[in-house]
Scaffold this motif. Structure first.
Motif, PDB file in Angstrom:
ATOM      1  N   ILE A 185       9.684   7.089-146.162  1.00  0.00           N
ATOM      2  CA  ILE A 185       8.850   8.256-145.862  1.00  0.00           C
ATOM      3  C   ILE A 185       9.397   8.999-144.644  1.00  0.00           C
ATOM      4  CG2 ILE A 185       6.559   8.980-145.070  1.00  0.00           C
ATOM      5  CD1 ILE A 185       5.432   6.637-146.753  1.00  0.00           C
ATOM      6  N   ALA A 186       9.778   8.215-143.612  1.00  0.00           N
ATOM      7  CA  ALA A 186      10.308   8.837-142.397  1.00  0.00           C
ATOM      8  C   ALA A 186      11.614   9.578-142.679  1.00  0.00           C
ATOM      9  CB  ALA A 186      10.525   7.779-141.324  1.00  0.00           C
ATOM     10  N   LEU A 187      12.486   8.986-143.505  1.00  0.00           N
ATOM     11  CA  LEU A 187      13.763   9.623-143.837  1.00  0.00           C
ATOM     12  C   LEU A 187      13.534  10.904-144.631  1.00  0.00           C
ATOM     13  CD1 LEU A 187      16.845   9.585-143.913  1.00  0.00           C
ATOM     14  CD2 LEU A 187      16.709   8.148-145.964  1.00  0.00           C
ATOM     15  N   LYS A 188      12.615  10.840-145.579  1.00  0.00           N
ATOM     16  CA  LYS A 188      12.323  12.026-146.398  1.00  0.00           C
ATOM     17  C   LYS A 188      11.805  13.163-145.526  1.00  0.00           C
ATOM     18  CE  LYS A 188       9.830  13.430-150.572  1.00  0.00           C
ATOM     19  NZ  LYS A 188       8.908  12.983-151.656  1.00  0.00           N
ATOM     20  N   ASP A 189      10.960  12.832-144.559  1.00  0.00           N
ATOM     21  CA  ASP A 189      10.407  13.845-143.666  1.00  0.00           C
ATOM     22  C   ASP A 189      11.500  14.427-142.772  1.00  0.00           C
ATOM     23  OD1 ASP A 189       8.043  15.183-142.340  1.00  0.00           O
ATOM     24  OD2 ASP A 189       8.829  14.046-140.638  1.00  0.00           O
ATOM     25  N   ALA A 190      12.401  13.546-142.273  1.00  0.00           N
ATOM     26  CA  ALA A 190      13.476  14.016-141.401  1.00  0.00           C
ATOM     27  C   ALA A 190      14.445  14.930-142.149  1.00  0.00           C
ATOM     28  CB  ALA A 190      14.216  12.822-140.802  1.00  0.00           C
ATOM     29  N   ILE A 191      14.751  14.585-143.410  1.00  0.00           N
ATOM     30  CA  ILE A 191      15.663  15.407-144.217  1.00  0.00           C
ATOM     31  C   ILE A 191      15.054  16.775-144.497  1.00  0.00           C
ATOM     32  CG2 ILE A 191      16.712  15.619-146.514  1.00  0.00           C
ATOM     33  CD1 ILE A 191      17.229  12.631-146.467  1.00  0.00           C
ATOM     34  N   SER A 192      13.741  16.806-144.701  1.00  0.00           N
ATOM     35  CA  SER A 192      13.086  18.086-145.003  1.00  0.00           C
ATOM     36  C   SER A 192      13.185  19.073-143.841  1.00  0.00           C
ATOM     37  CB  SER A 192      11.615  17.852-145.355  1.00  0.00           C
ATOM     38  OG  SER A 192      10.890  17.419-144.216  1.00  0.00           O
ATOM     39  N   LYS A 217      16.853  11.064-134.673  1.00  0.00           N
ATOM     40  CA  LYS A 217      15.678  11.403-133.868  1.00  0.00           C
ATOM     41  C   LYS A 217      14.402  11.373-134.721  1.00  0.00           C
ATOM     42  CE  LYS A 217      18.201  14.320-130.563  1.00  0.00           C
ATOM     43  NZ  LYS A 217      18.389  15.693-130.042  1.00  0.00           N
ATOM     44  N   GLY A 218      14.527  11.895-135.945  1.00  0.00           N
ATOM     45  CA  GLY A 218      13.373  11.941-136.844  1.00  0.00           C
ATOM     46  C   GLY A 218      12.920  10.558-137.284  1.00  0.00           C
ATOM     47  N   MET A 219      13.879   9.608-137.343  1.00  0.00           N
ATOM     48  CA  MET A 219      13.536   8.245-137.770  1.00  0.00           C
ATOM     49  C   MET A 219      12.939   7.423-136.630  1.00  0.00           C
ATOM     50  SD  MET A 219      14.320   7.805-141.012  1.00  0.00           S
ATOM     51  CE  MET A 219      14.668   6.077-141.259  1.00  0.00           C
TER      52      MET A 219
END
Length: 256
Positions: free
Chosen positions: A200-207, A254-256
């Protein structure tokens, strides 16, 4: 099984229990050909058979059949026990009884195993029983391999092939509350809570990346292309691809 009093015509509530010294004396007498002592040994250890077949009652087998097969294992243990060694009879008898029951379950299993694999497994089991009879302890896989001149891997594969399948819902522990089943002990390393959170965290960071940055990461890490190949495909220099890639990866961290 728990409430069954009579098994194979035997009243289980009236079975005798032998003390260690009584068992040893009867074993010595039986070795000298005393049939009465042998009969007393059998009857005096039927409770041992009963305790062992409790492990197998959840497999849907007839209790009387399991008891009879367990008695065959008991008789084999009595006839083959080495009285010269300082070993308790139960130490030798339990694996003999268990082995006889497992052999019976394998022969009646619905799972089909190749004849060659089954023959290898039976040779291994025979070698194992012979080793136990001689040394009063179980051999290692390496020792069996040396005795039969078979690869260790072949022994492991053969024994696994004839192992009785276990239901995921078979209880392995119960402590006044809910039973703990095999399924509860099976771990899935891919679908853990940590894995889903990271996904979920990776998907949010990629977005949060730009479309160009997402495209570069896709070409580099999903399609396996080099930076030069990426630069040629999207029409920018290799240095720009390198800079955008590093920036995108830094944002992901950073997002992760």
């Amino acid at each position: 099984m728990v409430n069954k009093v009579e098994i194979c015509g035997v009243n289980t509530t009236k079975l005798p229990v032998l003390k260690s010294e009584e068992t040893r004396q009867l074993l010595l007498q039986a070795k000298q050909g005393d049939s009465i002592a042998r009969e007393q040994l059998i009857r005096g250890n039927l409770r041992l058979v009963l305790s062992i077949i409790q492990r197998f009652v959840n497999r849907g087998e007839n209790v009387d059949d399991l008891f009879q097969v367990g008695c065959i294992g008991l008789i084999k243990a009595i006839d083959n026990f080495n009285t010269d060694l300082d070993v308790r009879f139960s130490t030798y008898g339990v694996p003999m009884i268990v082995g006889e029951i497992r052999r019976y379950l394998r022969d009646n299993s619905a799972v089909r195993v190749s004849r060659a694999m089954r023959d290898t497994a039976y040779r291994v089991l025979q070698a194992k029983e012979a080793y136990i009879a001689q040394h009063q302890k179980e051999p290692t896989i390496e020792q069996i391999a040396a005795i039969l001149d078979i690869k260790r891997e072949d022994i492991v594969f053969a024994l696994d092939a004839i192992s009785e399948p276990v239901s995921l819902y078979e209880p392995v522990y119960s402590d006044s509350g809910d039973s703990l089943c095999v399924m509860d002990q099976v771990r899935d390393p891919k679908n853990t809570d940590e894995h889903w959170l990271e996904h979920i965290a990776l998907k949010d960071a990629i977005s949060r990346l730009s479309e160009r940055e997402r495209n570069i990461l896709n070409l580099r890490f999903y399609q396996g292309k080099t930076q030069i190949e990426v630069s040629q495909e999207i029409g920018i220099s290799q240095a720009q691809v390198s800079r955008l890639e590093k920036g995108a990866l830094s944002q992901l961290r950073k997002g992760m």
